[in-house]
Write a protein that holds these residues in place. Structure first.
Motif, short mmCIF file in Angstrom:
data_model
loop_
_atom_site.label_atom_id
_atom_site.label_comp_id
_atom_site.label_asym_id
_atom_site.label_seq_id
_atom_site.Cartn_x
_atom_site.Cartn_y
_atom_site.Cartn_z
N MET A 206 -6.71 -30.44 2.10
CA MET A 206 -6.67 -31.56 3.12
C MET A 206 -5.41 -31.41 4.12
SD MET A 206 -9.32 -33.25 2.71
CE MET A 206 -10.21 -31.57 2.78
N ASP A 207 -4.55 -30.79 3.76
CA ASP A 207 -3.50 -30.51 4.52
C ASP A 207 -3.50 -29.72 5.75
OD1 ASP A 207 -1.47 -32.24 3.20
OD2 ASP A 207 -0.70 -30.47 2.04
N VAL A 208 -4.57 -28.69 5.43
CA VAL A 208 -5.18 -27.57 6.38
C VAL A 208 -6.21 -28.33 7.42
CG1 VAL A 208 -6.58 -25.68 6.84
CG2 VAL A 208 -4.71 -25.45 5.11
N VAL A 209 -6.97 -29.00 6.62
CA VAL A 209 -7.97 -29.94 7.67
C VAL A 209 -7.30 -30.69 8.47
CG1 VAL A 209 -9.80 -31.69 7.47
CG2 VAL A 209 -9.82 -29.64 5.63
N PHE A 210 -6.49 -31.55 8.02
CA PHE A 210 -6.00 -32.80 8.94
C PHE A 210 -4.94 -32.25 9.71
CE2 PHE A 210 -7.84 -35.33 5.63
CZ PHE A 210 -8.72 -36.33 6.51
N GLY A 211 -4.24 -30.91 9.47
CA GLY A 211 -3.29 -30.49 10.57
C GLY A 211 -3.85 -29.63 11.65
N HIS A 212 -5.14 -29.36 11.32
CA HIS A 212 -5.64 -28.09 12.29
C HIS A 212 -6.96 -28.24 12.88
CE1 HIS A 212 -2.39 -25.28 11.54
NE2 HIS A 212 -2.36 -25.47 10.38
N ALA A 213 -7.74 -29.42 12.35
CA ALA A 213 -9.03 -29.55 13.04
C ALA A 213 -8.79 -30.67 14.22
CB ALA A 213 -9.84 -30.33 11.98
N THR A 214 -9.66 -30.44 15.32
CA THR A 214 -9.72 -31.43 16.14
C THR A 214 -10.82 -32.71 15.99
OG1 THR A 214 -11.16 -29.79 17.49
CG2 THR A 214 -9.05 -29.72 17.95
N ARG A 215 -11.78 -32.13 15.03
CA ARG A 215 -12.62 -33.21 14.71
C ARG A 215 -13.06 -32.94 13.47
NH1 ARG A 215 -18.25 -34.06 16.04
NH2 ARG A 215 -17.99 -31.82 17.19
N ILE A 216 -13.59 -33.97 12.59
CA ILE A 216 -14.15 -33.65 11.35
C ILE A 216 -15.57 -34.17 11.11
CG2 ILE A 216 -13.51 -33.93 8.86
CD1 ILE A 216 -10.65 -34.24 9.67
N ILE A 217 -16.43 -33.65 10.34
CA ILE A 217 -17.56 -34.16 9.93
C ILE A 217 -17.67 -34.07 8.40
CG2 ILE A 217 -19.04 -33.83 12.14
CD1 ILE A 217 -20.18 -31.40 10.79
N VAL A 218 -18.18 -35.02 7.62
CA VAL A 218 -18.26 -35.26 6.28
C VAL A 218 -19.60 -35.35 5.82
CG1 VAL A 218 -17.18 -36.25 4.21
CG2 VAL A 218 -15.98 -36.46 6.52
N LEU A 219 -19.84 -34.34 4.52
CA LEU A 219 -21.03 -34.39 4.04
C LEU A 219 -20.80 -34.91 2.66
CD1 LEU A 219 -22.65 -30.91 4.65
CD2 LEU A 219 -23.11 -33.27 5.84
N ASP A 220 -21.95 -35.59 2.16
CA ASP A 220 -22.04 -36.09 0.60
C ASP A 220 -23.25 -36.12 0.26
OD1 ASP A 220 -20.99 -37.15 -1.85
OD2 ASP A 220 -21.73 -39.19 -1.21
N ARG A 221 -23.55 -35.34 -0.76
CA ARG A 221 -25.13 -35.19 -1.29
C ARG A 221 -26.19 -34.40 0.12
NH1 ARG A 221 -25.41 -40.20 -5.11
NH2 ARG A 221 -23.50 -39.72 -6.57
N GLY A 222 -25.42 -33.86 0.81
CA GLY A 222 -26.25 -33.33 1.66
C GLY A 222 -26.12 -34.17 3.07
N GLN A 223 -25.83 -35.14 3.02
CA GLN A 223 -26.10 -36.08 4.28
C GLN A 223 -24.61 -36.29 5.06
OE1 GLN A 223 -27.77 -39.69 2.08
NE2 GLN A 223 -29.39 -39.63 3.88
N LEU A 224 -24.89 -36.39 6.23
CA LEU A 224 -23.55 -36.67 7.02
C LEU A 224 -23.30 -38.16 6.85
CD1 LEU A 224 -21.66 -35.40 9.28
CD2 LEU A 224 -23.13 -36.33 10.93
N ILE A 225 -21.88 -38.39 6.32
CA ILE A 225 -21.55 -39.82 6.21
C ILE A 225 -20.44 -40.09 7.05
CG2 ILE A 225 -22.41 -39.72 3.60
CD1 ILE A 225 -19.23 -39.43 2.97
#
Length: 248
Positions: A206-225
């Motif tokens: 998560m340090d990499v994700v929140f440090g370098h992504a300009t935008r984030i999408i999150v999946l849970d059980r195949g669905q975009l949440i």
């Protein structure tokens, strides 16, 4: 806005398991988009649907407005979709330079044989890519003796050799030390700015994700949440419940 990828209602099941369920998102040039979620969320399946390794049961995937569903991976690669893998894919017995040259030969549809060895083709171009990813000094070493972090850089050079519009990076920092992770993603971000790339990556750090992504999408059980900026996703109650352990 220069939209590179538009995904609509993507679906894929394996038997009775719905791995990807109605996923839609877009990716623009110059964007570094993170795709995150707990194990089994459908991230790798989603990647495999985007580059043609799997065919969706429903939905569309448009690259620069052209639907690429049903096209073979090689055709999609030639249209501008590059990929790196969680487990590096290099030829261990070949040198670092030769690995990049092999990709360049394929890109330019060049054949080689007795009188035109592969090692003579696109040497300067391969070296320029290796210098850009910080591997020029190790160009003549076999890939089989490299540290894992260096292999990741070689794989990035190989992906860039295809001159991609979109780069899919599946767990790009897996197996790397913390400092190496930040360096690789900083390099990726600089390449995005230089080349106008669009990057979609999966990552558990998560340090990499929140440090370098300009935008984030999150999946849970195949669905975009959830979808949004790092700050918005970090504060999302659904994301906190299923992925971030309830911590803001």
């Amino acid at each position: 806005m220069n939209r590179r990828l538009a995904v609509e209602n993507l679906q894929r099941a394996f038997g009775g398991v719905q791995a990807v369920r109605g996923v839609s998102f877009a990716l623009d040039a110059g964007e570094v988009l993170a795709l995150i979620g707990p194990n089994g969320a459908g991230k790798t399946t989603c990647f495999n649907l985007l580059n043609g390794q799997l065919r969706p049961d429903a939905g569309t995937v448009r690259l620069d407005g052209v639907d690429i569903v049903g096209l073979p991976p090689r055709r999609i690669w030639r249209m501008g979709v590059g990929r790196t893998f969680q487990i590096t894919a290099t030829f261990a017995s070949m040198t670092v330079r030769e690995n990049v040259q092999m990709v360049l030969l394929s890109v330019h549809r060049r054949l080689f044989g007795l009188w035109t060895p592969a090692a003579s083709g696109f040497r300067d171009e391969a070296m320029a890519l290796l210098e850009r990813v910080g591997m020029g000094a190790q160009a003549e070493r076999p890939c089989g003796v490299l540290a894992y972090g260096d292999l990741k850089r070689v794989e990035l050079a190989m992906a860039l050799a295809g001159d991609p519009k979109i780069l899919l990076m599946d767990e790009p920092t897996a197996g790397m030390a913390p400092g190496e992770r930040q360096e690789l993603m900083a390099l990726t971000s600089s390449l995005v700015r230089e080349r106008g790339l669009a990057v979609l990556f999966t990552e558990h750090d998560m340090d990499v994700v929140f440090g370098h992504a300009t935008r984030i999408i999150v999946l849970d059980r195949g669905q975009l949440i959830a979808e949004g900026t790092p700050d918005a996703v970090r504060a999302d109650p659904k994301v906190q419940a299923v992925y971030l352990g309830g911590a803001a």
